[in-house]
Write a protein that holds these residues in place. Structure first.
Motif, PDB file in Angstrom:
ATOM      1  N   ILE A  84       0.838  -1.202   0.000  1.00  0.00           N
ATOM      2  CA  ILE A  84       0.000   0.000   0.000  1.00  0.00           C
ATOM      3  C   ILE A  84       0.873   1.252   0.000  1.00  0.00           C
ATOM      4  N   MET A  85       1.970   1.228   0.768  1.00  0.00           N
ATOM      5  CA  MET A  85       2.877   2.383   0.792  1.00  0.00           C
ATOM      6  C   MET A  85       3.483   2.635  -0.582  1.00  0.00           C
ATOM      7  N   SER A  86       3.788   1.564  -1.305  1.00  0.00           N
ATOM      8  CA  SER A  86       4.384   1.740  -2.634  1.00  0.00           C
ATOM      9  C   SER A  86       3.409   2.433  -3.584  1.00  0.00           C
ATOM     10  N   VAL A  87       2.104   2.160  -3.405  1.00  0.00           N
ATOM     11  CA  VAL A  87       1.090   2.816  -4.239  1.00  0.00           C
ATOM     12  C   VAL A  87       0.967   4.289  -3.854  1.00  0.00           C
ATOM     13  N   LEU A  88       0.908   4.555  -2.555  1.00  0.00           N
ATOM     14  CA  LEU A  88       0.747   5.935  -2.076  1.00  0.00           C
ATOM     15  C   LEU A  88       1.968   6.794  -2.385  1.00  0.00           C
ATOM     16  N   LYS A  89       3.135   6.161  -2.478  1.00  0.00           N
ATOM     17  CA  LYS A  89       4.375   6.906  -2.743  1.00  0.00           C
ATOM     18  C   LYS A  89       4.668   7.036  -4.244  1.00  0.00           C
ATOM     19  N   HIS A  90       3.817   6.484  -5.080  1.00  0.00           N
ATOM     20  CA  HIS A  90       4.033   6.570  -6.525  1.00  0.00           C
ATOM     21  C   HIS A  90       4.007   8.038  -6.950  1.00  0.00           C
ATOM     22  N   PRO A  91       4.916   8.464  -7.815  1.00  0.00           N
ATOM     23  CA  PRO A  91       4.990   9.879  -8.225  1.00  0.00           C
ATOM     24  C   PRO A  91       3.687  10.438  -8.786  1.00  0.00           C
ATOM     25  N   GLU A  92       2.867   9.584  -9.409  1.00  0.00           N
ATOM     26  CA  GLU A  92       1.633  10.056 -10.029  1.00  0.00           C
ATOM     27  C   GLU A  92       0.453  10.091  -9.052  1.00  0.00           C
ATOM     28  N   PHE A  93       0.620   9.505  -7.862  1.00  0.00           N
ATOM     29  CA  PHE A  93      -0.529   9.378  -6.955  1.00  0.00           C
ATOM     30  C   PHE A  93      -1.062  10.727  -6.466  1.00  0.00           C
ATOM     31  N   PRO A  94      -0.217  11.681  -6.031  1.00  0.00           N
ATOM     32  CA  PRO A  94      -0.766  12.966  -5.555  1.00  0.00           C
ATOM     33  C   PRO A  94      -1.645  13.657  -6.590  1.00  0.00           C
ATOM     34  N   SER A  95      -1.213  13.637  -7.853  1.00  0.00           N
ATOM     35  CA  SER A  95      -2.003  14.253  -8.919  1.00  0.00           C
ATOM     36  C   SER A  95      -3.315  13.509  -9.121  1.00  0.00           C
ATOM     37  N   LEU A  96      -3.248  12.175  -9.054  1.00  0.00           N
ATOM     38  CA  LEU A  96      -4.447  11.345  -9.200  1.00  0.00           C
ATOM     39  C   LEU A  96      -5.434  11.636  -8.076  1.00  0.00           C
ATOM     40  N   LEU A  97      -4.923  11.772  -6.860  1.00  0.00           N
ATOM     41  CA  LEU A  97      -5.768  12.042  -5.693  1.00  0.00           C
ATOM     42  C   LEU A  97      -6.432  13.414  -5.811  1.00  0.00           C
ATOM     43  N   GLU A  98      -5.661  14.434  -6.148  1.00  0.00           N
ATOM     44  CA  GLU A  98      -6.195  15.794  -6.264  1.00  0.00           C
ATOM     45  C   GLU A  98      -7.282  15.868  -7.337  1.00  0.00           C
ATOM     46  N   THR A  99      -7.037  15.230  -8.465  1.00  0.00           N
ATOM     47  CA  THR A  99      -8.028  15.206  -9.548  1.00  0.00           C
ATOM     48  C   THR A  99      -9.298  14.494  -9.097  1.00  0.00           C
ATOM     49  N   ASN A 100      -9.118  13.389  -8.402  1.00  0.00           N
ATOM     50  CA  ASN A 100     -10.247  12.590  -7.914  1.00  0.00           C
ATOM     51  C   ASN A 100     -11.145  13.400  -6.983  1.00  0.00           C
ATOM     52  N   ILE A 101     -10.545  14.109  -6.033  1.00  0.00           N
ATOM     53  CA  ILE A 101     -11.320  14.864  -5.050  1.00  0.00           C
ATOM     54  C   ILE A 101     -12.015  16.059  -5.693  1.00  0.00           C
ATOM     55  N   LYS A 102     -11.271  16.837  -6.480  1.00  0.00           N
ATOM     56  CA  LYS A 102     -11.861  18.026  -7.101  1.00  0.00           C
ATOM     57  C   LYS A 102     -13.002  17.665  -8.043  1.00  0.00           C
ATOM     58  N   LYS A 103     -12.846  16.567  -8.767  1.00  0.00           N
ATOM     59  CA  LYS A 103     -13.908  16.131  -9.676  1.00  0.00           C
ATOM     60  C   LYS A 103     -15.180  15.811  -8.904  1.00  0.00           C
ATOM     61  N   LYS A 104     -15.034  15.124  -7.767  1.00  0.00           N
ATOM     62  CA  LYS A 104     -16.215  14.746  -6.984  1.00  0.00           C
ATOM     63  C   LYS A 104     -16.839  15.959  -6.303  1.00  0.00           C
ATOM     64  N   VAL A 105     -16.028  16.926  -5.927  1.00  0.00           N
ATOM     65  CA  VAL A 105     -16.560  18.159  -5.326  1.00  0.00           C
ATOM     66  C   VAL A 105     -17.353  18.943  -6.373  1.00  0.00           C
ATOM     67  N   VAL A 106     -16.763  19.136  -7.552  1.00  0.00           N
ATOM     68  CA  VAL A 106     -17.370  19.968  -8.590  1.00  0.00           C
ATOM     69  C   VAL A 106     -18.633  19.329  -9.179  1.00  0.00           C
ATOM     70  N   PHE A 107     -18.579  18.030  -9.464  1.00  0.00           N
ATOM     71  CA  PHE A 107     -19.693  17.379 -10.154  1.00  0.00           C
ATOM     72  C   PHE A 107     -20.632  16.604  -9.223  1.00  0.00           C
ATOM     73  N   GLY A 108     -20.249  16.485  -7.953  1.00  0.00           N
ATOM     74  CA  GLY A 108     -21.101  15.759  -7.020  1.00  0.00           C
ATOM     75  C   GLY A 108     -21.578  16.617  -5.865  1.00  0.00           C
TER      76      GLY A 108
END
Length: 495
Positions: free
Chosen positions: A122-146
């Motif tokens: 799980i740590m290897s997934v959370l530490k992946h270089p692309e994860f922070p961007s994926l997380l930010e996109t995920n949250i903002k999308k749900k805030v804006v459209f949900g």
């Protein structure tokens, strides 16, 4: 003989009740169970009341025939000892796994080698270089459209709304989208009924009561499909159906169509792992269910208590809004990056205060592998039942000062104006030691984004007369929800 027994027991019981020093009595034969049941609607507050009178550690006696005595503690020294210093002697243990059988071979239920595998993967997934961007996109999308469309709908009609339910729907959709690459769409203006989203609350209430009922009782209920055990069994079937369906959708995708996602990364990381059932598919289902619980319930619960406290402290709400406005500089809330959110000291302090007073996971179950003596001097035998009351820790004057019951975001300001850090065994919301929550930063980012979006657009007021209290659950949800009214504002015009 029965009449004689009653004649002798009643005076003895009355004598004990009148002479008791604590708000609970150790009755003959039944132990303290009668008082626990009578106070089940305020179980966490009762534990806090007792622990304050017993220097933070107390033995709760069950019926003499049931073997369910539990040592309750909120002593930071004991907590630090069990979660850090002598971590190896305090695994989850077979009794924890028995109570939380629904979690299977997931990270919350695992010990030793299997837990290490979970943690590293799980740590290897959370530490992946692309994860922070994926997380930010995920949250903002749900805030804006949900979230924001739903809030706009209820506020324009001056409706009462249950903010806790909206947060639960938000975090459920967000974790499913992030983890399974599938958005169930439970957070929309229609507020559709999604069985899996509702099943979590039913399951967690049943798991809470397993701590206090004799094992023979709840297993009998489970066998015959009675009471809360019936609801737990139904929840398990709903979880299985939902998660396996998501697996089938993922399996049906062609390799070249797959985007780099969390589920794909987890499957690759757990390649060859079968768990105790020797079923790879079930092992992945257990893994996903554990992460869904962490992603849905803890964050939604923390957000609910945060806005409850904020509604009672309008000055704090104004200070947070002014802080956000200062950093926005006339831009929209979406322009705030994760780095910017880290600069919102007052918002951070407010969320930490909510987590201190209302930690989503209010208690933790421990059982020593070998007999031991705790720093408080209490002797614990092998496989003793120990309950760490995280809820109580945040309410002890000896730990947080005489103002411990006050909501003070300033408590978290450092002398230099930054964020003050507290030891994890004192601020226990994210656990402590090797089992410290791996998603701590992820949870804080999500809470700050959601809170910022709401505070930028709305003033939140509690519905007059609405009762807010904790439910009987392993997760500190609100029993009757959080009924509020929302009043639109424009942060760039608000003074």
């Amino acid at each position: 003989m029965l009449l004689i027994l009653i004649i002798f027991l009643i005076p003895a019981a009355l004598f004990l009740h009148r002479r008791r020093r604590l708000p609970i009595t150790n009755w003959p034969f039944f132990g303290m169970t009668p008082d626990v049941l009578l106070n089940s609607h305020r179980a966490h507050d009762l534990a806090t009341q007792i622990l304050k009178l017993t220097n933070g550690t107390f033995l709760l006696k069950g019926p003499w025939f049931a073997n369910i005595d539990m040592l309750y503690t909120s002593d930071p020294a004991n907590i630090h000892y069990m979660l850090s210093k002598n971590f190896q002697n305090y695994p989850k243990g077979p009794e924890f796994r028995n109570i939380f059988d629904i979690l299977g071979d997931g990270i919350f239920n695992s010990d030793h080698e299997l837990w290490e595998i979970h943690r590293k993967t799980i740590m290897s997934v959370l530490k992946h270089p692309e994860f922070p961007s994926l997380l930010e996109t995920n949250i903002k999308k749900k805030v804006v459209f949900g979230l924001l469309p739903v809030l706009k709908s209820v506020s324009s009609n001056s409706q009462e709304t249950d903010l806790q339910e909206l947060f639960q729907r938000f975090t459920f959709d967000a974790i499913c989208d992030l983890l399974l690459d599938y958005d169930p769409g439970s957070l929309s203006v229609e507020l559709p009924f999604v069985p899996c989203e509702k099943a979590f609350t039913e399951a967690e209430e049943a798991l809470f009561w397993r701590h206090f009922l004799p094992e023979q009782v709840w297993k009998l209920q489970k066998r015959f499909g009675m009471g809360k055990e019936k609801k737990l069994s139904e929840a398990c079937m709903v979880f299985d159906e939902f998660i396996y369906k998501c697996f089938d959708i993922k399996d049906g995708q062609k390799e070249e169509e797959e985007k780099l996602g969390v589920l794909t990364s987890l499957m690759r990381g757990f390649e060859g792992q079968l768990g105790t059932s020797t079923d790879k598919r079930k092992f992945m289902k257990d893994t996903v269910l554990n992460l869904m619980i962490a992603g849905r319930d803890t964050t939604s619960t923390a957000l609910s208590w945060f806005f409850y406290l904020l509604a009672q402290n309008p000055t704090a709400e104004k200070n947070i809004r002014d802080e956000i406005k200062k950093h926005l500089g006339g831009a929209k809330w979406e322009s705030l990056s994760v780095k910017d959110l880290g600069k919102l000291v007052y918002l951070h302090g407010g969320i930490c205060e909510a987590l201190r007073l209302y930690p989503p996971v209010a208690l933790e179950h421990k059982s020593p592998s070998a007999a031991d003596v705790l720093p408080s001097g209490h002797v614990v035998d092998e496989h003793s039942r120990i309950i760490l009351s995280f809820y109580t820790v945040g309410r002890m004057e000896g730990i947080w000062g005489e103002d411990c019951m006050e909501f003070k975001p300033e408590r978290w300001f450092s002398q230099r104006g930054g964020i003050k850090h507290e030891p994890s065994y004192k601020f226990i919301a994210f656990h402590a030691g090797p089992r410290t929550c791996l998603g701590k930063e992820m949870g804080m980012i999500q809470m700050k984004m959601v809170a910022t979006a709401i505070i930028c657009h709305y003033h939140v007021e509690l519905v007059e007369g609405h009762e807010v209290c904790a439910s009987d659950s392993i997760i500190l949800q609100m029993k009757y929800g959080l009924k509020v009214r929302l009043f639109p504002i424009d942060i760039n015009q608000a003074s």
